[in-house]
Design a protein around this motif. Structure first.
Motif, mmCIF file in Angstrom:
data_model
loop_
_atom_site.group_PDB
_atom_site.id
_atom_site.type_symbol
_atom_site.label_atom_id
_atom_site.label_comp_id
_atom_site.label_asym_id
_atom_site.label_seq_id
_atom_site.Cartn_x
_atom_site.Cartn_y
_atom_site.Cartn_z
ATOM 1 N N ASP A 1 0.872 -1.121 0.172
ATOM 2 C CA ASP A 1 -0.129 0.082 -0.058
ATOM 3 C C ASP A 1 0.839 1.186 -0.007
ATOM 4 N N PHE A 2 0.449 2.120 -0.781
ATOM 5 C CA PHE A 2 1.042 3.562 -0.894
ATOM 6 C C PHE A 2 -0.187 4.578 -0.466
ATOM 7 N N ASP A 3 0.322 5.695 -0.214
ATOM 8 C CA ASP A 3 -0.684 6.772 -0.017
ATOM 9 C C ASP A 3 -0.559 7.884 -0.877
ATOM 10 N N GLY A 4 -1.556 8.700 -1.391
ATOM 11 C CA GLY A 4 -1.512 9.968 -1.717
ATOM 12 C C GLY A 4 -0.671 10.068 -3.341
ATOM 13 N N ALA A 5 0.168 10.939 -3.083
ATOM 14 C CA ALA A 5 1.081 11.226 -4.252
ATOM 15 C C ALA A 5 2.086 10.105 -4.575
ATOM 16 N N ASP A 6 2.331 9.141 -3.710
ATOM 17 C CA ASP A 6 3.307 8.189 -3.857
ATOM 18 C C ASP A 6 2.439 7.159 -4.797
ATOM 19 N N ALA A 7 1.230 6.882 -4.404
ATOM 20 C CA ALA A 7 0.565 5.865 -4.911
ATOM 21 C C ALA A 7 0.071 6.430 -6.448
ATOM 22 N N LEU A 8 -0.279 7.643 -6.627
ATOM 23 C CA LEU A 8 -0.449 8.129 -7.924
ATOM 24 C C LEU A 8 0.556 8.132 -8.809
ATOM 25 N N LYS A 9 1.713 8.394 -8.384
ATOM 26 C CA LYS A 9 3.095 8.389 -9.155
ATOM 27 C C LYS A 9 3.551 6.718 -9.764
ATOM 28 N N ARG A 10 3.366 6.064 -8.654
ATOM 29 C CA ARG A 10 3.672 4.615 -8.840
ATOM 30 C C ARG A 10 2.718 4.102 -9.679
ATOM 31 N N ALA A 11 1.611 4.138 -9.684
ATOM 32 C CA ALA A 11 0.353 3.771 -10.470
ATOM 33 C C ALA A 11 0.801 4.139 -12.000
ATOM 34 N N PHE A 12 0.839 5.305 -12.181
ATOM 35 C CA PHE A 12 1.098 6.074 -13.499
ATOM 36 C C PHE A 12 2.396 5.698 -14.158
#
Length: 177
Positions: free
Chosen positions: A13-24
């Motif tokens: 699990d990642f939160d917020g900006a880190d999650a978005l960066k990794r996903a894209f």
């Protein structure tokens, strides 16, 4: 059609900006080069956020990280070009993705349209646009632009941005079929 169950590692699990960066970062995206002419000279930037919006009016969207520098020049221009790039343009896409790099040099193949926008010859297509709407989201700006016209060139293998690298995709020239 049947699907095979594939075991995968435990989710992280990642939160917020880190999650978005990794996903894209792991989601392939087409590459575009957006250019405009300003009173201070030509400006341009590489974008992986260009998407078709609709056909009535013909419109596309893109986002820029901040409203300064090249992005500010594009946002304040009356019109600009959105060049949809292919594998022939990986090096120029990289140059325009880095602030302070050499841009709009003679050996890169630039010219200007009669309407004034900097035009990169030998691109598959350059869409001439004007801004219809903008929406500020934090330090980013989402732009919805009307497509005023297009300058078509020859096609080549598609290029995508994936995991911080430009990749060429397999391609068969439709003109040879």
């Amino acid at each position: 059609m049947s699907f095979t169950q594939v075991s995968s590692p435990e989710p992280v699990d990642f939160d917020g900006a880190d999650a978005l960066k990794r996903a894209f970062r792991e989601h392939p995206a087409g590459i575009s080069l957006i250019t405009a002419q300003t009173s201070d000279g030509p400006v341009g930037l590489t974008a992986s956020s260009v998407a078709s919006v609709g056909i009535d009016p013909p419109a596309l969207s893109f986002s820029v990280t901040r409203a300064t520098g090249s992005a500010g020049g594009i946002l304040s221009a009356d019109s600009y070009l959105v060049h949809l790039l292919d594998n022939r343009h990986a090096s120029i896409a990289q140059l325009f993705a880095v602030s302070g790099s050499d841009r709009f040099t003679a050996d890169q193949g630039w010219t200007h349209l009669e309407t004034g926008e900097p035009f990169l010859r030998n691109t598959r297509v350059a869409l001439r646009c004007r801004t219809l709407h903008t929406l500020g989201v934090g330090s980013s700006v989402i732009v919805v632009a009307e497509v005023l016209g297009a300058h078509f060139g020859s096609s080549s293998a598609p290029m995508v941005y994936h995991d911080r690298v430009f990749h060429s995709l397999p391609w068969q020239n439709p003109d040879l079929n």
